[in-house]
Design a protein around this motif. Structure first.
Motif, PDB file in Angstrom:
ATOM      1  N   LYS A  85      -9.420  -0.667  -7.398  1.00 40.72           N
ATOM      2  CA  LYS A  85      -9.189  -2.216  -6.744  1.00 40.72           C
ATOM      3  C   LYS A  85      -8.638  -2.772  -7.832  1.00 40.72           C
ATOM      4  O   LYS A  85      -8.111  -3.589  -8.519  1.00 40.72           O
ATOM      5  CB  LYS A  85     -11.121  -2.972  -8.077  1.00 40.72           C
ATOM      6  CG  LYS A  85     -12.569  -2.237  -6.442  1.00 40.72           C
ATOM      7  CD  LYS A  85     -12.091  -2.805  -5.104  1.00 40.72           C
ATOM      8  CE  LYS A  85     -13.743  -2.953  -4.156  1.00 40.72           C
ATOM      9  NZ  LYS A  85     -13.301  -3.332  -2.955  1.00 40.72           N
ATOM     10  N   ASN A 122       0.598   4.099  -3.195  1.00 39.45           N
ATOM     11  CA  ASN A 122       0.810   5.464  -2.911  1.00 39.45           C
ATOM     12  C   ASN A 122       1.818   6.597  -3.189  1.00 39.45           C
ATOM     13  O   ASN A 122       2.104   7.557  -3.919  1.00 39.45           O
ATOM     14  CB  ASN A 122       0.985   5.822  -1.471  1.00 39.45           C
ATOM     15  CG  ASN A 122       0.310   7.171  -0.405  1.00 39.45           C
ATOM     16  OD1 ASN A 122      -0.288   8.127  -1.132  1.00 39.45           O
ATOM     17  ND2 ASN A 122       1.894   8.133  -0.485  1.00 39.45           N
ATOM     18  N   ILE A 177      -6.089  -2.992   7.495  1.00 37.00           N
ATOM     19  CA  ILE A 177      -5.857  -3.560   6.574  1.00 37.00           C
ATOM     20  C   ILE A 177      -5.801  -4.683   6.365  1.00 37.00           C
ATOM     21  O   ILE A 177      -6.262  -5.255   7.567  1.00 37.00           O
ATOM     22  CB  ILE A 177      -3.770  -3.499   6.175  1.00 37.00           C
ATOM     23  CG1 ILE A 177      -3.584  -2.404   6.091  1.00 37.00           C
ATOM     24  CG2 ILE A 177      -3.715  -4.272   4.779  1.00 37.00           C
ATOM     25  CD1 ILE A 177      -1.437  -2.248   5.942  1.00 37.00           C
ATOM     26  N   PRO A 228      -4.117   4.273   5.358  1.00 40.50           N
ATOM     27  CA  PRO A 228      -4.874   3.287   6.018  1.00 40.50           C
ATOM     28  C   PRO A 228      -4.014   2.266   6.818  1.00 40.50           C
ATOM     29  O   PRO A 228      -3.058   1.945   7.056  1.00 40.50           O
ATOM     30  CB  PRO A 228      -5.054   2.520   5.437  1.00 40.50           C
ATOM     31  CG  PRO A 228      -5.131   3.113   4.034  1.00 40.50           C
ATOM     32  CD  PRO A 228      -4.046   3.264   3.920  1.00 40.50           C
ATOM     33  N   LEU A 269      -6.154   5.458  -3.357  1.00 37.57           N
ATOM     34  CA  LEU A 269      -5.888   4.368  -2.873  1.00 37.57           C
ATOM     35  C   LEU A 269      -7.353   3.089  -2.467  1.00 37.57           C
ATOM     36  O   LEU A 269      -7.296   1.513  -2.256  1.00 37.57           O
ATOM     37  CB  LEU A 269      -5.346   4.760  -1.254  1.00 37.57           C
ATOM     38  CG  LEU A 269      -4.303   4.794  -1.297  1.00 37.57           C
ATOM     39  CD1 LEU A 269      -4.012   5.120  -0.204  1.00 37.57           C
ATOM     40  CD2 LEU A 269      -3.181   4.018  -1.859  1.00 37.57           C
ATOM     41  N   GLU A 270      -8.452   3.801  -2.850  1.00 34.30           N
ATOM     42  CA  GLU A 270      -9.475   2.241  -2.851  1.00 34.30           C
ATOM     43  C   GLU A 270     -10.021   1.969  -4.013  1.00 34.30           C
ATOM     44  O   GLU A 270     -11.208   1.469  -3.836  1.00 34.30           O
ATOM     45  CB  GLU A 270     -10.640   3.508  -2.214  1.00 34.30           C
ATOM     46  CG  GLU A 270     -10.728   4.224  -1.060  1.00 34.30           C
ATOM     47  CD  GLU A 270     -11.657   4.752   0.172  1.00 34.30           C
ATOM     48  OE1 GLU A 270     -13.231   4.570  -0.563  1.00 34.30           O
ATOM     49  OE2 GLU A 270     -11.954   5.917   0.971  1.00 34.30           O
ATOM     50  N   PRO A 290      -9.530   6.193   7.324  1.00 31.22           N
ATOM     51  CA  PRO A 290      -8.736   6.016   6.405  1.00 31.22           C
ATOM     52  C   PRO A 290      -8.473   7.347   5.581  1.00 31.22           C
ATOM     53  O   PRO A 290      -9.378   8.004   6.181  1.00 31.22           O
ATOM     54  CB  PRO A 290      -9.117   5.123   5.234  1.00 31.22           C
ATOM     55  CG  PRO A 290     -10.043   4.239   6.472  1.00 31.22           C
ATOM     56  CD  PRO A 290     -10.919   5.202   7.047  1.00 31.22           C
ATOM     57  N   ASP A 314      -9.695  -4.918   1.164  1.00 34.60           N
ATOM     58  CA  ASP A 314     -10.724  -3.503   1.500  1.00 34.60           C
ATOM     59  C   ASP A 314     -10.349  -2.590   2.172  1.00 34.60           C
ATOM     60  O   ASP A 314      -9.734  -2.915   3.300  1.00 34.60           O
ATOM     61  CB  ASP A 314     -11.887  -4.416   2.468  1.00 34.60           C
ATOM     62  CG  ASP A 314     -13.438  -4.162   2.682  1.00 34.60           C
ATOM     63  OD1 ASP A 314     -13.113  -2.434   2.205  1.00 34.60           O
ATOM     64  OD2 ASP A 314     -14.373  -4.953   2.743  1.00 34.60           O
ATOM     65  N   SER A 315     -11.024  -1.562   1.695  1.00 36.22           N
ATOM     66  CA  SER A 315     -10.573  -0.519   2.273  1.00 36.22           C
ATOM     67  C   SER A 315     -11.047   0.711   3.631  1.00 36.22           C
ATOM     68  O   SER A 315     -10.124   1.099   4.241  1.00 36.22           O
ATOM     69  CB  SER A 315     -10.582   0.865   0.857  1.00 36.22           C
ATOM     70  OG  SER A 315     -11.975   1.019   0.066  1.00 36.22           O
ATOM     71  N   GLN A 357       0.663  -1.222   0.239  1.00 36.16           N
ATOM     72  CA  GLN A 357       0.034   0.385   0.139  1.00 36.16           C
ATOM     73  C   GLN A 357       0.999   0.813   0.233  1.00 36.16           C
ATOM     74  O   GLN A 357       0.366   2.243  -0.750  1.00 36.16           O
ATOM     75  CB  GLN A 357      -0.825  -0.093   1.365  1.00 36.16           C
ATOM     76  CG  GLN A 357      -2.630  -0.645   0.323  1.00 36.16           C
ATOM     77  CD  GLN A 357      -3.136  -0.667   2.063  1.00 36.16           C
ATOM     78  OE1 GLN A 357      -2.919  -0.335   2.868  1.00 36.16           O
ATOM     79  NE2 GLN A 357      -4.440  -0.908   1.587  1.00 36.16           N
ATOM     80  N   GLU A 406     -17.314   4.653   2.505  1.00 34.27           N
ATOM     81  CA  GLU A 406     -16.822   5.361   1.289  1.00 34.27           C
ATOM     82  C   GLU A 406     -16.013   6.229   0.431  1.00 34.27           C
ATOM     83  O   GLU A 406     -17.689   7.224   1.039  1.00 34.27           O
ATOM     84  CB  GLU A 406     -16.894   3.726   0.138  1.00 34.27           C
ATOM     85  CG  GLU A 406     -15.828   2.799   0.574  1.00 34.27           C
ATOM     86  CD  GLU A 406     -15.917   1.302   0.162  1.00 34.27           C
ATOM     87  OE1 GLU A 406     -16.778   1.319  -1.535  1.00 34.27           O
ATOM     88  OE2 GLU A 406     -15.015   0.604  -0.122  1.00 34.27           O
TER      89      GLU A 406
END
Length: 421
Positions: free
Chosen positions: A255, A59, A103, A100, A252-253, A246, A120-121, A55, A220
């Motif tokens: 897929k 970023n 995790i 986040p 970052l969310e 988050p 899953d964010s 992650q 979200e």
């Protein structure tokens, strides 16, 4: 120690909060946690840090793309369909290193090992898993994370207390977060003279931020248009008055990170940022994923692993696969505003686990597929496995998720009979 199956079931049912843990949803109860081997438990421990580094690399890749030090198409893919104001907000320097704090990958247990279906964010199940761990620990079962691990982990997310914002879209999970906050206030408040709750669950709609009062975001970012007055929170976060986790980073969310991970032009970036060991380990568990980009290919080129020239090309597909292509065509039409991925399918293995059948009043055995969700908390640059929720669904179900005819249990260590030895 409680030994009989009947006593276990009575204790579990008796421990359920009167308000429930999910709004208008229930699940099948089992007298036993799902056992895994000591070796597999060790693998889960190590996976957490690999995913944290992954992650962090995601970023970094986005920001390098924005600054022109990586291809511009990366950020263009990730920003597609996002409001310009939210994209601009996410790029502000104050948020640059934010990642986040929780995790949660969704692992499908397969014949040889496991595969990560997604990360899953904004994961649900934190309060549920905390309750399951506490309840099954009281029965003497050695659950992953221990009796208080999930509560310890979430307290690290909001160490000074804060507000847990739950949107109407996420209302199903409100009861579990209310239970979680109540337990933190009951057992983790040091100032007994001040009865004001340190942790609160509040509706995201019409929320008024308070300076210095941190926020856990249980919705979200695609849900922002449905949340009135959200601008006040976004502004306070941008000004450094409150910290939101988050982080407010829609990229970052997405897929599509698994697809970007497999793209050959980015291979050297991933190897450098992850290191060879982590890169190779993740290639074993991240399924091959394609971006359904409708951009025409040169005549001599084909889509990797599928050996087709165009996503609409049906000639080499079976009837079942042609049915999939109909869905692909719809995704291609909307790609510019809603990029879509296609992921290689890995069939989950079958496992047997006991559950209580309320209709017959008997304990039966289900033969089903497993989704195992470990919860990792980032605590002072360390990543700790604090719990793992196992969902078991009947073998004939195509999707593995919490449902009325699915079993939800914590995960325990079994040095003798646990799977994945």
């Amino acid at each position: 120690m409680i030994a009989t199956v009947e006593n276990k079931l009575d204790a579990i049912q008796g421990a359920l909060p009167s308000e429930g843990l999910f709004a208008e949803k229930d699940w099948l109860i089992s007298p036993d946690a799902f056992p895994i081997s000591e070796k597999f438990a060790s693998e889960l421990e190590q996976l957490g840090h690999r995913l944290f580094v992954f992650q962090r690399a995601c970023n970094q890749l986005y920001q390098l793309s924005v600054r022109g030090k990586q291809p511009a198409w990366i950020a263009q893919y990730l920003d597609a369909g996002k409001p310009a104001e939210l994209v601009e907000l996410s790029r502000q320097k104050i948020f640059r290193d934010e990642l986040p704090r929780v995790i949660r990958p969704d692992l499908i247990l397969t014949e040889k090992s496991y595969i990560i279906a997604e990360i899953d964010s904004v994961p649900g199940g934190i309060g549920l898993t905390a309750w399951l761990n506490r309840t099954y620990s009281a029965l003497g079962q050695d659950v992953i994370g221990g009796q208080e691990g999930m509560l310890d982990g979430f307290q690290k997310v909001l160490p000074n207390g804060g507000d847990i914002l739950v949107s109407a879209e996420s209302a199903t999970y409100r009861p579990e977060m209310e239970w979680l906050a109540a337990q933190l206030n009951l057992h983790r408040t040091s100032n007994l003279e001040d009865p004001t709750p340190k942790w609160r669950v509040v509706p995201a709609e019409n929320y008024e931020p308070q300076p210095g009062h941190d926020v856990y975001r249980f919705f979200e970012l695609f849900d922002l248009p449905n949340i009135p007055k959200i601008e006040a929170l976004l502004r306070s976060a941008a000004e450094g008055k409150v910290r939101v986790t988050p982080p407010l980073k829609p990229f970052l969310e997405e897929k599509m990170w698994f697809a970007l991970f497999w793209l050959k032009p980015l291979r050297q970036f991933w190897r450098r940022e992850l290191g060879d060991k982590y890169f190779l380990k993740l290639r074993q568990v991240i399924p091959y994923t394609w971006l359904l980009d409708p951009t025409p290919l040169p005549q001599h080129a084909v889509i990797p692993r599928l050996e087709i020239h165009d996503w609409r090309e049906p000639a080499k597909f079976s009837q079942k696969e042609r049915d999939l292509l109909l869905k692909v065509s719809h995704a291609l039409t909307n790609f510019a505003i809603q990029p879509t991925i296609l992921q290689q399918f890995h069939k989950g293995s079958l496992f047997e686990h006991p559950y209580y059948d309320g209709e017959s009043g008997e304990v039966r055995t289900m033969k089903g597929r497993i989704r195992l969700c470990p919860y990792y908390f980032v605590e002072d640059d360390r990543v700790k496995l604090r719990g793992a929720l196992t969902t078991i669904v009947p073998a004939d179900k195509k999707l593995i998720h919490g449902m009325r005819d699915g079993i939800l249990v914590p995960t325990s260590m079994n040095t003798v009979n646990g799977p994945r030895s």
